[in-house]
Each structure stands twice: as structure tokens, then as C-alpha cells.
Enzyme design. Structure first.
Site, PDB file in Angstrom:
ATOM      1  CG  HIS A 264      -4.742  -3.160   5.342  1.00 26.45           C
ATOM      2  ND1 HIS A 264      -3.749  -2.513   6.030  1.00 26.45           N
ATOM      3  CD2 HIS A 264      -5.164  -2.272   4.407  1.00 26.45           C
ATOM      4  CE1 HIS A 264      -3.582  -1.292   5.551  1.00 26.45           C
ATOM      5  NE2 HIS A 264      -4.427  -1.133   4.553  1.00 26.45           N
TER       6      HIS A 264
ATOM      7  CG  ASP B 173      -5.977  -2.907   0.956  1.00 22.86           C
ATOM      8  OD1 ASP B 173      -6.575  -3.614   1.783  1.00 22.86           O
ATOM      9  OD2 ASP B 173      -6.402  -1.819   0.571  1.00 22.86           O
TER      10      ASP B 173
END
Length: 518
Positions: free
Chosen positions: A328, A294
Site C-alpha cells: 500500500h 500492506d
């Protein structure tokens, strides 16, 4: 070449080799301590362990080309060491060693050291106390249990006896909600140093914590390190991996140092952000390596209720000499930024294979206290970053994220629900092998981004660029090799900005009040 001391303990020191390298030094160096070679390094930020307490050292760094630099350090005083094995911990990977390590922590006097020697220690949660020094030796691994029902459950809000106040204990994604205590948890503690060459292993997998990750079962997933209302905390040298969710989560804390840590989670692991400081002040993040599933760093300040209730922004951050991989976003602001974020400096960092470089996530409803200002990126190198710069004022999180109010591109009235992005500065940035777009800046039409500066920015695209969506908002289609896509900015300054290998024009501009190009 110069050498700078970053942090020292009674048993270790971390130095920064300033030779012009970003995360990795220009050449390999030999490190000598008081004239004796102890290691070689190719990292700008490097830790040295095995030092003695209350001792003066001269650390010299020598390059093959004859370059050298020195720094002096006096290690801290240390009173006694409490070895957890002396209190009953076995470190055999079988016995639950939680109680024995916790006893060592509670029994350790000021200026003492809790030593966790080589071994595998099964634990649930360990609770820190003020004035603690805890060393994870090389070969020591704290292995967290994966049975959620063995973890302490923190409620979100506890109401005062007279119903006039409350006490926030648990949190999840910016809201006061029940959570399991972190594997290492500090509540209202100060002057804590956790250091060493060991590992904290959350042992999370899709068979346990990552199974149905958004469903609250008993409470929300534990963080690896959770620091609530803490002061003067230093984490140095060790590795954290396989976290149940966010790895490092300081919460309403200040004067924090995260130095030379390695954070490693699988690229497909859910919500395993590396470091999420929330409503924190005076934070140094130096020499960390992130590889995860993430955002690598996500700076937050509460969703809506917490931002309005406590009005505590995240502010005064230095992020330097870090390597961000596979996440991300490399450095993200948001999306829970109800109290704002200000004075963030990201410099001399390397981003590889992340979806985005800078990622700002906000939306209508975050509120008038959600002001994002003075965010600086300088001397950044990116390689295979899908979209280097993303500012998204229509982020479709939360149950109402795709409603007309949040997603409308028409100007709406500015009121108490309207957030603001004030000032973003990007200088001396080289982004190679990009894929989707050079940038995607999308401000609110009724509250435009105040100023964006791009100076000495070079972007080039990968030959076989992937197709993707540059940001998470409704109505945006897949694209590839787009240039700078910028909408709703009051002042846009571009100086020496180049884009190579894109399809179409360099700049797609709309709603720009003042465009200055040099």
C-alpha cells in the site's frame, strides 16, 4: 566505484557497492575474497557467507569495465558452535523442534553460535537472550505452526501489585492489547545477531491466520519477529515469508540494524506490513527487498494512550538502498503516531507497484505530542506507483474515524488532541508511470503543514492510467492523472518540479500561505 562495509559477524560480511546504482548496481560485479572469486552480484547491498571467525579478509569487487574497489574486514571472535541437531532437533518437517532449538539458545555461551543447519524445523515461538549469535544456514527453514492455541499469549497491560504502575507486554496496532508471542521474540535483550541464508516461514494463509484477520481469537496475531525494549540488535541476510501479520515489529527498542533481508508475502495478504518500528530510536534499514500486502515500512509511536503515556517518538532512521514492491505504501509514517516521528532519512530507494510512495497517515485525536518533523526523501526512483506522495491528516481509521470531529474540513480549535506535521523534504525524485495523482497533501485547516519542499522532482503518468482514490479520507472521489493536489500548507517550495501526461493543471492549491516556485 567504492565499496563500504555495512556489517560483519564471525561468519559473514555485508558490503555496499557504491557505483551510482539504486538497489541494483549499474553493472554486474565479481566478488573475490582474499583473491578467490566467490560470487557475482547485481545488488548494491550484498552479503558474503562462509567466512571463518577471527580472520582478516580482503574483499574485492570487480566490474566488467575494469572498475574495482576493496574493503578489509576482520570477522568476530567465536568461542563454540552449538548445532541444534546435536541437542535433538531433527529438521525433518515432522517433529516439533521448538524445545530443542530453545535449549540451544539458552545453553549458548557468550561469543558462541547457535547453528541451525539445512532442514525444515517445525516451531511455535523461540525466545531470544542477550549476547546471542544465531545462524540460519542456507537451506534451513523455520516453519511456524498455525495452531494459535500452541502460542504463548501476552496480555496487554499487567498492573503492578500496588496499582501505581503497569507493565506493557502485548500490543496491537498501537494499543496495549493481548497478542500471541512472535515466532522470534526478544524481550529486554541486547547484543543479538541473527543472520544467514535461511528462511523463516510463518506458513500463514487464508485457511488460518488470514481468515477473519481483524477478529481477536484468544489474542491478536503474532509477528514474525517481535522485539520489545531491546538494544543493539542486528538481522542480516535471511528471508521472511508468509507472516501471520506484521513481519518485523521492534517496539520501544533502539540501536537496530536490518540489513539485506528479503520480506515476501502475497500481495493480497492482510496487515502483512514488512517492518513497523514503533517508538524506536537509531534504526538502520539497508538493502531490504519488500514484496507484500500492506505497507512496506510503517513508522509508528503508539496510537493515543501509548503516545501520551510513554511519550516515546520514533526517531533517527536511515532507510537506504531498499526495494519496495506491491504494498500500500513504500514508506509510511502512521497512522499510530501518538508520540511523534522525527529525523527520518530515506535515500537511494526504488519503489515499484506500490499504491503510494511516501504515505503519512494522521488525524485529529492523535494529540499534541504527535509531531512529525524532519522527514527527508532523496534520490528515489518510482515506477507504477499510484500516487507518489500522500500526506493525509484526515485518515479515517478507528471507530470514530468518520465522525464530524475527525473529518470536518472546517478549522477547529487547536487543543491537546491536535497533531502537527512540521517539515517534509523531497529532492531528486523521479516517478514514472504514475496513475492517480502526482501528490495529495492535505493538512488540517487549524494546524497546517509547516513546510513542504519539492526540489528536482519529475512525475510522469502511465498511458493507460488506473483510476483510484489518492488517500483514505471521506469525501474524496476517484481520480486519474491529477497533478499536485495540495491543501493547508504554510510554506510550499517548488524548484524544478515537472509533471507530464496529467489531465488538468499541474497544481491544485488551496489554503497555501506562502508558495515559492522557482
Amino acid at each position: 566505484m567504492t565499496v563500504k562495509l555495512i556489517v560483519s559477524t564471525a561468519r559473514s560480511a555485508t558490503i555496499e557497492i557504491q557505483d551510482g546504482g539504486i538497489y541494483e548496481t549499474v553493472q554486474e560485479y565479481e566478488i573475490c575474497v582474499n583473491g578467490t572469486p566467490v560470487k557475482t552480484t547485481s545488488k548494491v547491498v550484498t552479503s558474503i557467507f562462509g567466512l571463518k571467525p577471527d580472520t582478516a579478509y580482503e574483499i574485492e569487487v570487480k566490474g566488467k569495465d575494469g572498475a574495482s574497489g576493496k574493503v578489509s574486514v576482520k570477522t568476530d571472535y567465536e568461542f563454540v558452535t552449538i548445532n541444534v541437531k546435536d541437542l535433538g532437533a531433527k529438521g525433518d518437517g515432522v517433529q516439533d523442534d521448538t524445545t530443542f532449538i530453545q535449549a540451544a539458545i539458552m545453553a549458548c555461551p557468550k561469543d558462541g553460535r547457535v547453528l541451525i543447519p539445512k532442514g525444515s524445523y517445525r516451531i511455535t515461538s523461540l525466545f531470544l537472550k542477550s549476547h546471542l549469535r544465531l545462524e540460519l544456514s542456507e537451506g534451513a527453514e523455520l516453519q511456524a505452526d498455525t495452531d494459535r492455541w500452541k502460542f504463548v499469549r501476552f496480555p496487554g497491560m499487567i498492573e503492578s501489585w500496588d496499582e501505581t504502575d503497569d507493565y506493557n507486554l502485548g500490543t496491537w496496532e498501537g494499543n496495549p492489547l493481548p497478542m500471541f508471542a512472535g515466532i522470534l521474540t526478544g524481550i529486554d535483550v541486547e547484543d543479538v545477531v541473527i543472520y544467514g541464508q535461511g528462511t523463516v516461514n510463518g506458513q500463514a494463509s487464508f485457511e488460518n491466520w488470514w481468515n477473519n484477520p481483524k477478529v481477536m481469537r484468544g489474542a491478536f496475531r503474532p509477528r514474525m519477529v517481535f522485539l520489545e525494549r531491546c538494544k543493539n540488535i542486528t538481522l542480516q541476510g535471511f528471508t521472511l515469508k508468509n507472516s501471520p501479520t506484521w513481519v518485523l515489529h521492534p517496539y520501544f527498542s533502539q540501536d537496530l540494524k536490518f540489513v539485506d533481508l528479503t520480506v515476501n508475502n502475497p500481495a493480497n495478504s492482510p496487515n502483512t506490513d514488512g517492518l513497523d518500528p514503533e517508538s524506536c530510536k537509531n534504526v538502520d534499514i539497508i538493502g531490504l527487498h519488500f514484496s507484500l500486502g500492506d505497507d512496506c515500512i510503517a513508522i509508528k509511536s503508539g496510537k493515543i494512550y501509548m503516545g501520551r503515556r510513554y511519550k516515546t517518538p520514533s526517531e533517527n532512521f536511515t532507510i537506504r538502498q531498499c526495494l519496495m514492491e506491491n504494498g500500500h505504501g513504500a514508506v509510511t509514517v502512521g497512522s499510530e503516531v501518538g508520540a511523534g516521528v522525527k529525523n527520518i532519512h530515506v535515500e537511494n530507494c526504488l519503489f515499484r507497484n506500490t499504491d503510494r510512495g511516501l504515505r503519512i497517515k494522521t488525524r485529529r485525536g492523535r494529540g499534541k505530542d504527535s509531531v512529525l518533523s524532519d522527514i527527508y526523501f532523496d534520490q528515489i526512483k518510482m515506477d507504477h506507483v499510484m500516487t507518489p506522495f500522500v500526506v493525509n491528516s484526515f485518515y479515517f481509521c478507528d471507530p470514530d474515524g468518520k465522525t464530524e470531529y475527525v473529518q470536518s474540513r472546517e478549522p477547529l480549535p487547536v487543543d491537546d488532541r491536535t497533531p502537527c506535521v512540521e517539515s517534509l523534504y523531497f529532492t531528486n525524485i523521479q516517478a514514472e508511470n504514475c496513475h492517480v495523482a502526482a501528490s495529495f497533501f492535505y493538512g488540517l485547516p487549524e494546524q497546517k503543514i509547516k513546510i513542504v519542499e519539492l526540489k528536482n522532482v519529475s512525475v510522469s503518468f502511465a498511458e493507460n492510467a488506473k483510476v483510484g482514490v489518492p488517500a483514505m479520507l471521506s469525501g474524496i472521489e476517484d481520480c486519474s492523472k491529477k497533478g499536485f493536489m495540495i491543501s493547508n500548507v504554510e510554506k510550499l517550495v517548488c524548484e524544478n518540479v515537472t509533471v507530464k501526461g496529467q489531465e488538468g493543471q499541474d497544481f491544485e492549491l488551496s489554503g497555501i500561505d506562502n508558495f515559492v516556485s522557482r
